[in-house]
Design a protein around this motif. Structure first.
Motif, PDB file in Angstrom:
ATOM      1  N   LEU A 137       0.703   4.095  -2.747  1.00 54.92           N
ATOM      2  CA  LEU A 137       0.457   5.474  -2.327  1.00 54.92           C
ATOM      3  C   LEU A 137       1.530   6.398  -2.901  1.00 54.92           C
ATOM      4  N   HIS A 138       2.761   5.962  -2.850  1.00 54.81           N
ATOM      5  CA  HIS A 138       3.848   6.765  -3.408  1.00 54.81           C
ATOM      6  C   HIS A 138       3.614   7.033  -4.896  1.00 54.81           C
TER       7      HIS A 138
ATOM      8  N   GLN B  22       0.737   9.526  -5.291  1.00 58.75           N
ATOM      9  CA  GLN B  22       1.143  10.876  -4.898  1.00 58.75           C
ATOM     10  C   GLN B  22       2.075  11.499  -5.932  1.00 58.75           C
TER      11      GLN B  22
ATOM     12  N   ARG C   1      -6.401  11.398  -6.567  1.00 54.48           N
ATOM     13  CA  ARG C   1      -6.599  11.909  -5.213  1.00 54.48           C
ATOM     14  C   ARG C   1      -7.453  10.936  -4.402  1.00 54.48           C
TER      15      ARG C   1
ATOM     16  N   ILE D 293      -3.783   2.226   4.983  1.00 56.92           N
ATOM     17  CA  ILE D 293      -2.491   2.160   5.667  1.00 56.92           C
ATOM     18  C   ILE D 293      -2.677   2.373   7.166  1.00 56.92           C
ATOM     19  N   GLU D 294      -3.487   3.355   7.532  1.00 53.13           N
ATOM     20  CA  GLU D 294      -3.746   3.596   8.950  1.00 53.13           C
ATOM     21  C   GLU D 294      -4.430   2.396   9.601  1.00 53.13           C
TER      22      GLU D 294
ATOM     23  N   HIS E 131       0.827  -1.206   0.000  1.00 50.92           N
ATOM     24  CA  HIS E 131       0.000   0.000   0.000  1.00 50.92           C
ATOM     25  C   HIS E 131       0.865   1.262   0.000  1.00 50.92           C
ATOM     26  N   LEU E 132       1.989   1.231   0.715  1.00 56.72           N
ATOM     27  CA  LEU E 132       2.883   2.385   0.715  1.00 56.72           C
ATOM     28  C   LEU E 132       3.468   2.634  -0.673  1.00 56.72           C
TER      29      LEU E 132
ATOM     30  N   SER F 297      -4.330   5.870   1.996  1.00 55.68           N
ATOM     31  CA  SER F 297      -3.924   6.433   3.291  1.00 55.68           C
ATOM     32  C   SER F 297      -4.787   5.871   4.416  1.00 55.68           C
ATOM     33  N   GLN F 298      -6.065   5.740   4.158  1.00 60.66           N
ATOM     34  CA  GLN F 298      -6.966   5.176   5.166  1.00 60.66           C
ATOM     35  C   GLN F 298      -6.639   3.703   5.419  1.00 60.66           C
TER      36      GLN F 298
ATOM     37  N   SER G  97      -5.349   7.991  -3.491  1.00 64.25           N
ATOM     38  CA  SER G  97      -4.425   8.393  -2.435  1.00 64.25           C
ATOM     39  C   SER G  97      -5.125   8.430  -1.072  1.00 64.25           C
ATOM     40  N   GLU G  98      -6.308   8.998  -1.038  1.00 60.48           N
ATOM     41  CA  GLU G  98      -7.064   9.061   0.220  1.00 60.48           C
ATOM     42  C   GLU G  98      -7.445   7.667   0.710  1.00 60.48           C
TER      43      GLU G  98
END
Length: 88
Positions: free
Chosen positions: A21-22, A25, A67, A77-78, A17-18, A74-75, A70-71
């Motif tokens: 995400l990279h 972004q 976008r 990943i958290e 996921h990272l 990010s969710q 990405s959102e």
């Protein structure tokens, strides 16, 4: 039989996921550099313009999609960082 720890799977999911995400972004940064503005400002200018610019509209739709991706990433990943994921 091979046994894999849930925590190891979590680390692999997190890395995947990272990386995604990279990538997303980086696409967002490319659009920001191309148009020298944020997505929200670009959206407002595009919608208020009297001229049809198909390339700009295509970029806008792609920009919005990145976008959103990405959102969402990010969710996720958290959630993974807090141990909130399932392994089937």
């Amino acid at each position: 039989m091979i046994t894999i720890d849930k925590q190891d799977i979590g680390h692999l999911l997190l890395l995947d996921h990272l990386a995604s995400l990279h990538s997303a972004q980086e696409k967002l940064r490319l659009f920001e550099r191309k148009y020298q503005t944020s997505l929200d400002e670009f959206s407002a200018a595009l919608k208020s313009s009297d001229q049809e610019d198909f390339e700009a509209w295509d970029d806008y739709m792609e920009w919005r999609a990145y976008r959103r991706v990405s959102e969402d990433l990010s969710q996720k990943i958290e959630e993974i960082k807090h141990g909130h994921f399932e392994v089937a």
